[in-house]
Design an enzyme around this catalytic site. Structure first.
Site, PDB file in Angstrom:
ATOM      1  N   ARG A 179       0.814  -1.218   0.000  1.00 46.57           N
ATOM      2  CA  ARG A 179       0.000   0.000   0.000  1.00 46.57           C
ATOM      3  C   ARG A 179       0.852   1.274   0.000  1.00 46.57           C
ATOM      4  NH1 ARG A 179      -2.286  -3.537  -1.442  1.00 46.57           N
ATOM      5  NH2 ARG A 179      -4.223  -4.470  -0.691  1.00 46.57           N
ATOM      6  N   SER A 228     -11.390   0.741   2.962  1.00 46.90           N
ATOM      7  CA  SER A 228     -10.618   0.249   4.101  1.00 46.90           C
ATOM      8  C   SER A 228      -9.921   1.416   4.785  1.00 46.90           C
ATOM      9  CB  SER A 228      -9.580  -0.771   3.641  1.00 46.90           C
ATOM     10  OG  SER A 228     -10.203  -1.935   3.159  1.00 46.90           O
ATOM     11  N   GLU A 298      -4.921   3.981   6.242  1.00 46.73           N
ATOM     12  CA  GLU A 298      -4.843   3.778   4.796  1.00 46.73           C
ATOM     13  C   GLU A 298      -5.559   4.914   4.077  1.00 46.73           C
ATOM     14  OE1 GLU A 298      -6.232   0.438   1.496  1.00 46.73           O
ATOM     15  OE2 GLU A 298      -5.515  -0.227   3.448  1.00 46.73           O
TER      16      GLU A 298
END
Length: 321
Positions: A179, A228, A298
């Site tokens: 990520r 998320s 995130e």
């Protein structure tokens, strides 16, 4: 809080600008959470050359922020100083190329790239059906789902740096990790070239349907959410840590932790950006108190709070720290 108008001065300084410029645009209208303050100036360049001209001509100290579809974004209530750049039609092309390749602008939604690849008989990109947002965000965060990540299919990307210079970045240049990419934060990604394999359109569409069905059954995709919220810590699932800390259904103001999937925060009752960020920080505090693990956001948080209001860990509800 009112930010002074930048638009007129910028347009006067850049007479050959072809894109659209506006002042005080409501960023809540373009984010999935539907919260947040305005952009001091919002610019949508006509194409890559227009973007390069803009970046080369603005003051070096002028803050520049890039947003995509707003799916993974929390804009704070005080708004975003400087210029917010949102790539539009000039960055929205998708072109199949020989050798099972797909070229796409970074304003293209991930799901459209998956669909274009399927129509062209290019396998390997169906996982993008399960990722909300645009290709720009996918490149910036090495977005992934269902066992695959952007790094598994990317050949190269194009970007414009803060001086207006265009760069072509190889997969290695992207510096992908979980990520995350190592592309400089002030470079604006404009295009991606993907490598797939030969496949049957019907089989690829079936795989995409399975991805979509999974999301429908397991994620609150019909809510005002940002996807998320936290990255999975090494060896752990964020949602499990949140659930074990007793946060499923936890509410702060108009925001709550999804009961369907507790790594999703939801604006279900007129939440402010502060409500959502406070809820997220409260979740982080509870998880750390129980497991000693610090969850990392995130979702990207942008901009300033309202005057006198805190941000970050200072927002966590004191009784759970």
């Amino acid at each position: 809080m009112t930010l002074p108008d930048l638009s007129a001065d910028l347009q006067a300084k850049l007479p050959e600008l072809r894109g659209r410029m506006s002042s005080g645009a409501k960023l809540a209208d373009i984010t999935w959470f539907r919260v947040g303050g305005p952009a001091q100036a919002l610019f949508s360049p006509a194409d890559e050359a227009d973007l390069a001209y803009f970046l080369a001509g603005i003051p070096a100290d002028l803050p520049v922020t890039v947003v995509g579809l707003g799916s993974n974004l929390l804009v704070r209530d005080g708004g975003v100083p400087g210029v917010v750049i949102r790539l539009g039609k000039g960055f929205a092309s998708i072109t199949p190329e020989p050798g099972n390749r797909i070229r796409a602008g970074t304003a293209v939604p991930d799901v459209k790239v998956a669909r274009a690849a399927a129509d062209a008989g290019v396998a390997g990109l169906a996982f993008y059906r399960g990722i909300p947002g645009s290709i720009g965000g996918a490149l910036r965060m090495n977005a992934g789902a269902h066992g695959r990540e952007t790094k598994d299919v990317l050949i190269e990307a194009r970007a414009v740096d803060r001086s207006g210079k265009v760069h072509v970045l190889s997969l290695t240049d992207m510096g992908f990790t979980y990520r995350h990419s190592e592309v400089p934060a002030d470079w604006i990604l404009t295009e991606a070239l993907y490598q797939g394999t030969a496949g049957e359109p019907a089989a690829i569409l079936k795989e995409m349907d399975e991805v979509a069905d999974y999301r429908e059954k397991n994620q609150p995709i019909r809510e005002r959410t940002g996807g998320s919220t936290f990255k999975n810590p090494p060896g752990h699932s964020a949602w499990k840590l949140i659930d074990e800390a007793g946060c499923r259904g936890l509410r702060v103001g108009g925001a709550k932790v999804s009961e369907m999937h507790c790594n999703f925060l939801i604006n279900d009752a007129g939440a402010t950006a502060e409500d959502i960020e406070r809820l997220g920080e409260t979740v982080r505090a509870r998880v750390k108190a129980r497991s000693a693990i610090s969850l990392q956001w995130e979702i990207i948080r942008l901009g300033e709070p309202l005057p006198g209001c805190p941000t970050g860990e200072a927002l966590a509800q004191a009784e759970v720290i």
